[in-house]
Design an enzyme around this catalytic site. Structure first.
Site, mmCIF file in Angstrom:
data_model
loop_
_atom_site.group_PDB
_atom_site.id
_atom_site.type_symbol
_atom_site.label_atom_id
_atom_site.label_comp_id
_atom_site.label_asym_id
_atom_site.label_seq_id
_atom_site.Cartn_x
_atom_site.Cartn_y
_atom_site.Cartn_z
ATOM 1 N N LYS A 111 17.525 -5.338 -23.418
ATOM 2 C CA LYS A 111 18.558 -5.773 -22.468
ATOM 3 C C LYS A 111 18.470 -5.010 -21.149
ATOM 4 O O LYS A 111 18.662 -5.585 -20.083
ATOM 5 C CB LYS A 111 19.954 -5.588 -23.074
ATOM 6 C CG LYS A 111 20.254 -6.616 -24.161
ATOM 7 C CD LYS A 111 21.677 -6.501 -24.643
ATOM 8 C CE LYS A 111 21.949 -7.477 -25.769
ATOM 9 N NZ LYS A 111 23.180 -7.177 -26.495
ATOM 10 N N LYS A 193 15.004 -18.036 -31.891
ATOM 11 C CA LYS A 193 16.254 -17.936 -32.630
ATOM 12 C C LYS A 193 17.320 -18.822 -31.960
ATOM 13 O O LYS A 193 17.352 -18.913 -30.731
ATOM 14 C CB LYS A 193 16.691 -16.461 -32.591
ATOM 15 C CG LYS A 193 17.869 -16.145 -33.470
ATOM 16 C CD LYS A 193 18.171 -14.652 -33.391
ATOM 17 C CE LYS A 193 19.527 -14.363 -33.989
ATOM 18 N NZ LYS A 193 19.889 -12.974 -33.987
ATOM 19 N N LYS A 196 22.933 -19.718 -27.721
ATOM 20 C CA LYS A 196 23.560 -20.534 -26.668
ATOM 21 C C LYS A 196 22.793 -20.430 -25.359
ATOM 22 O O LYS A 196 22.624 -21.396 -24.648
ATOM 23 C CB LYS A 196 25.007 -20.080 -26.451
ATOM 24 C CG LYS A 196 25.947 -20.770 -27.411
ATOM 25 C CD LYS A 196 27.390 -20.493 -27.058
ATOM 26 C CE LYS A 196 28.253 -21.055 -28.185
ATOM 27 N NZ LYS A 196 29.559 -20.458 -28.273
#
Ligand code: SF4
Length: 327
Positions: A111, A193, A196
């Site tokens: 991240k 995976k 959204k």
């Protein structure tokens, strides 16, 4: 009865990946364990977010969880931000956690590599996670495989705190992983995976017609170019969804029909669609019922927070006493 803790981010309505990977398992586990299920809204603010959306998504997540079958009579469902001891304990754990352990967490590396300015919260996120779990002195944590590294950090924090402040008799149990039986669910593109942000999801509460529109073009075994080409079920995401939604005899039938080219992929998807409808229709109906009575959600979360707070307060009392804070 052993105690479990599990958290989920308030990302709005569940998609079938979150449902199969976490919440469906919560419903089963609440029968066997004293269960604390937490919507971890403090974790959601470690990345950019919209305050109004956070509120809406928190509510939608609570509705999805309750509609899926988490029963507030059996499990404690609550918001992390409603129990201030989560952040209090996280601060204490921050003082014990080695920086290097946090810097080598895969999720942090991933991240932070996408951000110019890295908020400290992104780095210390696993410490808050350790506090979430240890505040309830949970024995078990249902996790997906991608969460195992964070759980290991919680175990390390528990060990360090026990060694320093409770060496005779460990106060915090080292929580063990209860790895979820459903492996990670791939998106309908069959390559990543379900997520959204990748736009490859099926919403748990989507109308059947919309689900079918998504299933029709979903990627299958690329070796099945013509209807007469036999396929390999194990490489096909639709087959894995059958394993999650269809009864075992149907799964066996799918494998035979696929590998002998007995049916085409659309036939196979129609059967999957019926299995999904059977499981998801009642969930969607329950969600509509809950949504029509918004006070139910608030009352349930408030009652859950009260139960969670009672446990959290007691843990903090013991922690502070052992650490030498004045009463
Ligand atoms: Fe996948 Fe079913 Fe097509 Fe086989 S028949 S490739 S399992 S969709």
């Amino acid at each position: 009865m052993s105690r479990i803790f599990s958290g989920i981010q308030p990302s709005g309505e569940l998609h079938i990946g979150n449902y199969l990977g976490a919440v469906k398992n919560w419903v089963a586990l609440q029968q066997r364990f004293e269960s604390f299920y937490c919507i971890v809204d403090y974790h959601a603010i470690t990345v950019e977010y919209e305050p109004a959306l956070l509120r809406e998504r928190t509510r939608d997540m609570a509705i999805s969880i309750l509609a899926s079958g988490v029963d507030p009579e059996r499990a404690v469902l609550f918001l992390q931000s409603a129990v201030p001891e989560h952040t209090e304990l996280a601060w204490i754990f921050n003082t014990l956690t080695p920086l290097g352990e946090l810097e080598r967490q895969t999720q942090f590396k991933d991240k932070s590599s996408r951000q110019e300015s890295i908020p400290v919260g992104l780095l210390t996120y696993p410490v808050l996670q350790a506090a979430d779990i240890l505040l309830y002195r949970a024995d078990l944590v249902p996790v997906g495989e991608d969460q195992l590294q964070h759980l290991e950090l919680s175990r390390l924090v528990a060990r360090k705190w026990n060694a320093r402040f409770s060496p005779e008799k460990p106060f915090f149990p080292e929580p063990k992983a209860e790895v979820t039986p459903t492996p990670r669910v791939m998106g309908l593109d069959g390559t990543a995976k379900m997520s959204k942000s990748l736009g490859n999801t099926v919403g748990l509460l989507e109308e059947p017609a919309a689900i079918w529109e998504k299933l029709k073009p979903a990627v299958t075994d690329p070796a099945r170019v013509r209807r007469t080409d036999p396929g390999t079920p194990e490489v096909c995401n639709i087959y894995h969804l059958h394993k999650a939604f269809s009864p075992p005899e149907t799964v066996k039938h799918v494998a035979v029909q696929c590998s002998t080219a007995g049916w085409g992929c659309i036939d196979c998807k129609k059967v999957l669609f019926e299995s999904m409808k059977k499981e998801l229709d009642p969930i969607r109906e329950r969600a509509a019922e809950i949504r029509s009575n918004p006070a139910t959600v608030d009352t349930t979360l408030r009652a859950g927070a009260e139960k969670a707070h009672a446990v959290a307060k007691e843990t903090m009392r013991e922690v502070k006493e052992r650490m030498g804070f004045a009463p």
